[in-house]
Motif scaffolding. Structure first.
Motif, mmCIF file in Angstrom:
data_model
loop_
_atom_site.group_PDB
_atom_site.id
_atom_site.type_symbol
_atom_site.label_atom_id
_atom_site.label_comp_id
_atom_site.label_asym_id
_atom_site.label_seq_id
_atom_site.Cartn_x
_atom_site.Cartn_y
_atom_site.Cartn_z
ATOM 1 N N THR A 158 36.741 -10.719 92.135
ATOM 2 C CA THR A 158 36.782 -9.253 92.024
ATOM 3 C C THR A 158 35.621 -8.665 92.821
ATOM 4 O O THR A 158 34.793 -9.394 93.355
ATOM 5 C CB THR A 158 36.593 -8.798 90.561
ATOM 6 O OG1 THR A 158 35.388 -9.391 90.074
ATOM 7 C CG2 THR A 158 37.743 -9.197 89.674
ATOM 8 N N VAL A 159 35.578 -7.336 92.840
ATOM 9 C CA VAL A 159 34.426 -6.658 93.450
ATOM 10 C C VAL A 159 33.382 -6.503 92.352
ATOM 11 O O VAL A 159 33.629 -5.863 91.325
ATOM 12 C CB VAL A 159 34.829 -5.281 94.015
ATOM 13 C CG1 VAL A 159 33.623 -4.596 94.630
ATOM 14 C CG2 VAL A 159 35.951 -5.440 95.048
ATOM 15 N N LEU A 160 32.220 -7.122 92.545
ATOM 16 C CA LEU A 160 31.179 -7.139 91.515
ATOM 17 C C LEU A 160 30.077 -6.147 91.859
ATOM 18 O O LEU A 160 29.794 -5.908 93.034
ATOM 19 C CB LEU A 160 30.541 -8.528 91.435
ATOM 20 C CG LEU A 160 31.482 -9.709 91.204
ATOM 21 C CD1 LEU A 160 30.782 -11.015 91.548
ATOM 22 C CD2 LEU A 160 31.915 -9.702 89.750
ATOM 23 N N ARG B 243 38.214 -2.809 97.087
ATOM 24 C CA ARG B 243 38.742 -2.430 95.767
ATOM 25 C C ARG B 243 40.258 -2.310 95.848
ATOM 26 O O ARG B 243 40.967 -2.650 94.900
ATOM 27 C CB ARG B 243 38.129 -1.099 95.304
ATOM 28 C CG ARG B 243 36.662 -1.236 94.962
ATOM 29 C CD ARG B 243 36.269 -0.535 93.648
ATOM 30 N NE ARG B 243 34.996 -1.068 93.164
ATOM 31 C CZ ARG B 243 33.796 -0.570 93.450
ATOM 32 N NH1 ARG B 243 33.694 0.506 94.203
ATOM 33 N NH2 ARG B 243 32.706 -1.145 92.976
ATOM 34 N N ALA C 77 41.580 -5.781 95.697
ATOM 35 C CA ALA C 77 41.435 -6.324 94.337
ATOM 36 C C ALA C 77 42.461 -5.683 93.401
ATOM 37 O O ALA C 77 43.058 -6.364 92.558
ATOM 38 C CB ALA C 77 40.022 -6.087 93.830
ATOM 39 N N ALA C 78 42.711 -4.368 93.563
ATOM 40 C CA ALA C 78 43.655 -3.672 92.677
ATOM 41 C C ALA C 78 45.067 -4.234 92.835
ATOM 42 O O ALA C 78 45.867 -4.206 91.906
ATOM 43 C CB ALA C 78 43.651 -2.175 92.993
ATOM 44 N N GLY D 155 45.572 -7.308 93.241
ATOM 45 C CA GLY D 155 45.483 -8.694 92.791
ATOM 46 C C GLY D 155 45.426 -9.677 93.952
ATOM 47 O O GLY D 155 45.734 -10.861 93.793
ATOM 48 N N PRO E 142 34.979 -13.657 95.002
ATOM 49 C CA PRO E 142 34.146 -12.556 94.495
ATOM 50 C C PRO E 142 33.279 -11.944 95.599
ATOM 51 O O PRO E 142 32.723 -12.669 96.420
ATOM 52 C CB PRO E 142 33.261 -13.239 93.445
ATOM 53 C CG PRO E 142 33.242 -14.680 93.814
ATOM 54 C CD PRO E 142 34.546 -14.979 94.496
ATOM 55 N N ASP F 179 34.923 -14.405 88.794
ATOM 56 C CA ASP F 179 36.307 -14.004 89.097
ATOM 57 C C ASP F 179 36.374 -13.416 90.512
ATOM 58 O O ASP F 179 35.397 -12.835 90.991
ATOM 59 C CB ASP F 179 36.772 -12.931 88.100
ATOM 60 C CG ASP F 179 36.950 -13.515 86.712
ATOM 61 O OD1 ASP F 179 37.202 -14.737 86.628
ATOM 62 O OD2 ASP F 179 36.806 -12.763 85.729
#
Ligand SMILES: NC(=O)c1ccc[n+]([C@@H]2O[C@H](COP(=O)([O-])OP(=O)(O)OC[C@H]3O[C@@H](n4cnc5c(N)ncnc54)[C@H](O)[C@@H]3O)[C@@H](O)[C@H]2O)c1
Length: 394
Positions: A352-354, A135, A138-139, A141, A146, A350
């Motif tokens: 990101t963390v899903l 996270r 991801a934060a 960027g 994914p 995307d």
């Protein structure tokens, strides 16, 4: 592992991972072996290294390679250098999917092996500490593909983190020390799912349990669940057995060691060995010696002794056998179905963390209930209509 077996039988028919290369960095245990064989049956080429050198079962590593054609680069107790080499060896498969328990593969791919990123369609993460690292990536960027946070699935947290870690942590401690828990003052640091499981099991075995927390809501929950809540500064004086489960660092440190009772036991169930400040304990000690397998005694200048279990690493895996297969059945079914989900949507998700899709969580629960022979009720049409209505019951 009946849920995983059902998933594996379908995978063997449908081969949803055909053509994919899976790099896995997980605990090398029989349950992981069953999971990776499920992915092989789905058509993937799989390679494995160890997420924790202390939990590797060498017979499992040998068998995976020799009997099932899954290259496994892991030796129990390997040092940091050997482990780093083994991570690199696994990445030689040029993965399209990564499976992590602590975000090690993802970290390497985002650091010194960025050349491999183009092939990767997705990954999964098994534990809280890994999800926190992802996270944070991801934060900023900077996450490039994914990743499904398998850790956050309800059929993982409620059972694996709480019941699996709760039971196996107490089991590892008892195997390592053979202490009697009944009547013992036990201090649990952290009241997340893992801490809750440990506190619950310790109380069940007759211990007097104190919880230490930094989050007001978690502390309130612990208090209303009937545990004593104290700052570690105070709990350190009263406890006999200390178990950290926070995902943080330096939870037990010099100021706590110096106020502990003689013969205190300190153990960690959190992901990393930094929850207990081992170097500080070593500095304080005038003498240290192994007293049993997995137990090292540190004698302080005033003669008091503190016993560190499993070098401060995950005590349930190092001194015990980790979660029972019944638990890992659900975690690894979530993993398998999440990998299938990532592959089916390759290129359309995307970076990101899903979350684990709700349908997967639901499916795992349904299959687990079936395997346990537990039947449940279904809503009647009238109940469904009532619940769907905005005006009834007003
Ligand atoms: N041993 C295992 O097999 C196993 C299994 C699952 C998770 N884990 C690991 O266990 C750790 C905890 O997992 P979780 O899912 O319960 O996490 P969580 O984030 O849900 O809970 C951690 C709790 O610790 C508290 N905390 C943080 N710093 C603290 C401090 N200094 N003192 C007291 N409390 C503090 C937080 O407020 C939080 O309530 C993580 O490192 C996770 O990766 C281990």
């Amino acid at each position: 592992m009946p849920v995983l077996r059902i998933v594996g039988e379908r995978f063997a028919r449908e081969r949803p991972l055909r053509g994919h290369r899976v790099a896995a960095c997980l605990h090398v245990t029989p349950e992981t072996a069953t999971f990776l064989r499920t992915l092989s049956a789905a058509g993937a080429d799989v390679a494995l290294c160890a997420s924790n050198p202390q939990s590797t079962q060498d017979d499992v590593a040998v068998s995976l390679a020799a009997d099932f054609g899954i290259p496994t680069y892991a030796v129990r107790g390997e040092d940091a250098g050997r482990r780093a080499e083994n991570l690199d060896r696994v990445l030689r498969c040029r993965p399209t999917i990564t499976l992590d328990d602590g975000a090690d593969l993802v970290s390497i791919l985002h650091d010194r092996r960025r050349d491999l990123l183009a092939d990767v369609v997705g990954g999964t993460e098994e534990t809280t500490t890994g999800v926190i690292r992802l996270r944070s990536l991801a934060a900023r960027g900077q996450l490039r593909y994914p990743i499904v946070a398998v850790n956050d699935a309800l059929t993982k947290q409620l059972f694996d983190s709480r019941h699996g870690t709760g039971q196996s942590t107490m089991d590892g401690i008892v195997r390592a020390t053979n202490v009697l828990l009944a009547g013992m003052p036990v201090v649990v640091a952290g009241y997340g799912w893992v801490g809750k499981g440990i506190a619950m099991r310790a109380r069940g075995m007759g211990a007097h349990v104190t919880v230490c927390e930094v989050e007001p809501v978690a502390a309130l929950e612990a208090s209303m669940d009937g545990f004593r809540v104290l700052p570690m500064h105070d709990a350190a004086r009263e406890g006999q057995l200390f178990i950290t489960a926070t995902g943080s660092s330096g939870v037990l440190r010099e100021e706590h060691f110096t106020s502990m009772k003689d013969n205190a036991l300190v153990a960690n169930a959190g992901h990393s060995d930094v929850e207990i400040d081992g170097p500080a304990l070593a500095r304080l000690a005038v003498k240290r010696r192994p007293v049993r397998d997995m137990v090292e005694e540190f004698e302080l200048a005033d003669g008091r002794r503190i016993h560190l279990l499993a070098e401060g690493r995950l005590v349930n895996l190092a001194a015990g056998e980790g979660h029972p297969a019944t638990i890992m059945d659900m975690s690894f079914a979530n993993q398998s179905l999440s990998v299938e989900f990532l592959v089916a949507r390759a290129g359309h998700l995307d970076p990101t963390v899903l979350s684990v899709p709700k349908e997967i969580d639901h499916q795992v629960a349904v299959l687990k209930l079936q395997s346990l022979g537990v039947r449940i009720d279904a809503l009647t049409a009238e109940q469904q209509r009532y619940l769907d209505s905005w005006s009834d019951g007003a």
